[in-house]
Write a protein that holds these residues in place. Structure first.
Motif, PDB file in Angstrom:
ATOM      1  N   PHE A 111       0.964  -1.122  -0.223  1.00  0.00           N
ATOM      2  CA  PHE A 111      -0.075   0.048  -0.077  1.00  0.00           C
ATOM      3  C   PHE A 111       0.716   1.267  -0.155  1.00  0.00           C
ATOM      4  N   ALA A 112       1.824   1.341   0.731  1.00  0.00           N
ATOM      5  CA  ALA A 112       2.732   2.176   0.969  1.00  0.00           C
ATOM      6  C   ALA A 112       3.434   2.664  -0.513  1.00  0.00           C
ATOM      7  N   GLU A 113       3.924   1.359  -0.976  1.00  0.00           N
ATOM      8  CA  GLU A 113       4.563   1.636  -2.589  1.00  0.00           C
ATOM      9  C   GLU A 113       3.672   2.357  -3.631  1.00  0.00           C
ATOM     10  N   CYS A 114       2.367   1.676  -3.607  1.00  0.00           N
ATOM     11  CA  CYS A 114       1.396   2.248  -4.451  1.00  0.00           C
ATOM     12  C   CYS A 114       1.148   3.995  -4.049  1.00  0.00           C
ATOM     13  N   ILE A 115       1.143   4.397  -2.864  1.00  0.00           N
ATOM     14  CA  ILE A 115       1.179   6.042  -2.581  1.00  0.00           C
ATOM     15  C   ILE A 115       2.378   6.575  -3.147  1.00  0.00           C
ATOM     16  N   LEU A 116       3.522   5.762  -2.747  1.00  0.00           N
ATOM     17  CA  LEU A 116       4.666   6.708  -3.240  1.00  0.00           C
ATOM     18  C   LEU A 116       4.846   6.696  -4.960  1.00  0.00           C
ATOM     19  N   ALA A 117       4.341   5.538  -5.407  1.00  0.00           N
ATOM     20  CA  ALA A 117       4.377   5.669  -7.123  1.00  0.00           C
ATOM     21  C   ALA A 117       3.230   6.179  -7.556  1.00  0.00           C
ATOM     22  N   ASP A 118       2.037   6.680  -6.870  1.00  0.00           N
ATOM     23  CA  ASP A 118       0.838   6.725  -7.359  1.00  0.00           C
ATOM     24  C   ASP A 118       0.245   5.960  -8.453  1.00  0.00           C
ATOM     25  N   LYS A 119       0.003   4.420  -7.791  1.00  0.00           N
ATOM     26  CA  LYS A 119      -0.506   3.685  -8.693  1.00  0.00           C
ATOM     27  C   LYS A 119      -1.609   2.916  -7.981  1.00  0.00           C
ATOM     28  N   LYS A 120      -2.455   2.208  -8.460  1.00  0.00           N
ATOM     29  CA  LYS A 120      -3.763   1.444  -7.871  1.00  0.00           C
ATOM     30  C   LYS A 120      -3.071   0.251  -7.224  1.00  0.00           C
ATOM     31  N   PRO A 121      -3.647  -0.239  -5.878  1.00  0.00           N
ATOM     32  CA  PRO A 121      -3.208  -1.333  -5.298  1.00  0.00           C
ATOM     33  C   PRO A 121      -3.621  -2.625  -6.075  1.00  0.00           C
ATOM     34  N   GLU A 122      -2.870  -3.636  -5.842  1.00  0.00           N
ATOM     35  CA  GLU A 122      -3.185  -4.893  -6.847  1.00  0.00           C
ATOM     36  C   GLU A 122      -4.525  -5.443  -6.112  1.00  0.00           C
ATOM     37  N   PHE A 123      -4.627  -5.395  -4.926  1.00  0.00           N
ATOM     38  CA  PHE A 123      -5.982  -5.857  -4.215  1.00  0.00           C
ATOM     39  C   PHE A 123      -7.073  -4.751  -4.238  1.00  0.00           C
ATOM     40  N   THR A 124      -8.251  -4.904  -5.177  1.00  0.00           N
ATOM     41  CA  THR A 124      -9.150  -3.769  -5.240  1.00  0.00           C
ATOM     42  C   THR A 124     -10.183  -3.831  -4.235  1.00  0.00           C
ATOM     43  N   PRO A 125     -10.843  -2.566  -4.064  1.00  0.00           N
ATOM     44  CA  PRO A 125     -12.058  -2.441  -3.076  1.00  0.00           C
ATOM     45  C   PRO A 125     -13.113  -3.432  -3.546  1.00  0.00           C
ATOM     46  N   GLU A 126     -13.297  -3.390  -4.829  1.00  0.00           N
ATOM     47  CA  GLU A 126     -14.316  -4.276  -5.340  1.00  0.00           C
ATOM     48  C   GLU A 126     -14.153  -5.879  -5.189  1.00  0.00           C
ATOM     49  N   GLU A 127     -12.748  -6.336  -5.247  1.00  0.00           N
ATOM     50  CA  GLU A 127     -12.641  -7.770  -4.840  1.00  0.00           C
ATOM     51  C   GLU A 127     -12.897  -7.703  -3.372  1.00  0.00           C
TER      52      GLU A 127
END
Ligand code: NAD
Length: 375
Positions: free
Chosen positions: A305-321
């Motif tokens: 999650f922290a990596e996604c924030i730093l790289a501004d990318k969507k987490p691989e585990f989505t809220p829809e899942e």
């Protein structure tokens, strides 16, 4: 660009102990502040975790943090996620996303509207053993899965017997072990096997727990749209070394997984890339029996999650899942209430008409009667 993410935590109870073990010393994670409604808990958090503490939620949300990690009772996830999103913080919230599909919808829409990243802290998605299994399935190591046998559970008898503890209650937890534990397994199985077609569920109350407590034991049968049939047994009242298990039987091989093994995955496959063909073998995977597997999975989850924030990318585990995992929990409860196999279509119809909040109503008597029958 920042080299680390500043987190504030909400709720410094049991789950915090695991996140702290797994992520506190990670180079891109800094835990800065904490909010909890229990002042004594906050005092301990200040003393032992060295966090700046806030009794007031709004003051906490104004503190110098990029993201919030929510580890509070299930019924309050929605309000806390929305408050954090509206304050412009990225949100990592413990499982299950919420006790109803409507709560999940509100969280998804509030975080989207605020433009913040949102992930449910489903540590089973980040356990290396489960990621290894997913990779084997994608590479067709065992062909088409036709049968799954699984166990999910965690010893929690003291929480069941404590009337004042929120967990496993109908109102604050949204149910018993199926909501609290089952959601882990359902989310993982959906990832492996696709969409659920239907479920049959039996709930049982084994302990002489107060009447505000829901089921402590359950058996669920799932049929997947792809054809696989799966058994899930769940209990927080059984006593044994802590574990979780999954067997996947396919047309070309088998995968066995057990959290209590040092080599948690055993494979039987004739795939050209199998290390040993036609015999069970256990590849080296980052793992360790309890509490190590919590530390490992939560460490990877929080770091992702922290990596996604730093790289501004969507987490691989989505809220829809994550919402789909909650849908299977509610489908299991609906089946128990109906006393028959129930389809996902029926759940969706109910969601569009009466709403999913109605499902848990009326289960109390059934669960309690089961205890009376046994005694
Ligand atoms: N991933 C896992 O394996 C795992 C393990 C344990 C718990 N959990 C999840 O973590 C969450 C918390 O569970 P727990 O076991 O830590 O519970 P807990 O009861 O041990 O701790 C919850 C904390 O939240 C605080 N709290 C309650 N209401 C609050 C509010 N309105 N605002 C702020 N703080 C509040 C309580 O005072 C308490 O300190 C749940 O969603 C649970 O399902 C996940």
């Amino acid at each position: 660009m920042n080299k680390h993410v500043k987190f504030g935590i909400i709720g410094a109870g049991g789950a915090w102990r695991f996140h702290k073990l797994g992520a506190k010393n990670h180079p891109i994670i800094k835990f800065i502040s904490a909010h909890d409604i229990n002042e004594k808990t906050l005092q301990k958090t200040e003393k032992y975790s060295k966090l700046k503490t806030y009794t007031n939620l709004n003051e906490f949300l104004k503190s110098d943090i990029d993201a919030v990690l929510i580890m509070a009772p299930h019924y309050i996830h929605k309000d806390l996620v929305i408050a954090a999103a509206e304050a412009g913080k990225h949100v990592l919230c413990e499982k299950p996303m919420g006790p109803t599909l409507e709560d999940c919808d509100e969280m998804i829409s509030a975080t989207r509207k605020a433009g913040v990243l949102f992930m449910i802290a489903e540590n089973h998605r980040f356990l290396p053993a489960h990621q290894y299994m997913k990779n084997l399935l994608e590479r067709d190591f065992i062909g088409k899965v036709f049968l799954g046998r699984t166990y999910e559970g965690a010893y929690a008898i003291p929480q069941f017997l404590d009337q004042n503890h929120w967990n496993f209650t109908f109102d604050k937890a949204g149910g018993g072990v199926v909501m609290d534990q089952g959601v882990h397994k359902f989310t993982m199985l959906n990832w492996f096997l696709g969409e659920v077609d239907s479920a049959q569920c039996w709930l049982s109350k084994t302990l002489n727990s107060p009447s505000n407590k829901a089921e402590d034991t359950a058996i669920i049968l799932l049929r997947y749209k792809g054809g696989a049939i799966v058994t899930i047994d769940i209990s927080s009242s059984t006593v044994h070394p802590l574990t979780n298990r999954t067997e996947l039987h396919g047309t070309k091989g088998t995968i066995l997984e057990d959290h209590s093994w040092n080599d948690p995955v055993q494979i039987f496959s004739s795939h050209p890339e199998a290390e040993i063909k036609g015999e069970f073998y256990g590849p080296k995977i980052e793992h360790g029996p309890f509490p190590e597997y919590y530390k490992i999975s939560m460490g990877h989850e929080d770091a992702h999650f922290a990596e996604c924030i730093l790289a501004d990318k969507k987490p691989e585990f989505t809220p829809e899942e994550a919402r789909e995992g909650v849908a299977v929990v509610l489908l299991a409860y609906l089946s128990a209430k109906n006393g028959r196999r129930t389809s996902m279509e029926e759940l969706i119809k109910l969601y569009k008409t009466e709403g999913t909040k109605t499902i848990i109503k009326g289960l109390e008597n059934e669960i309690q009667q089961n205890y009376r029958k046994m005694n």
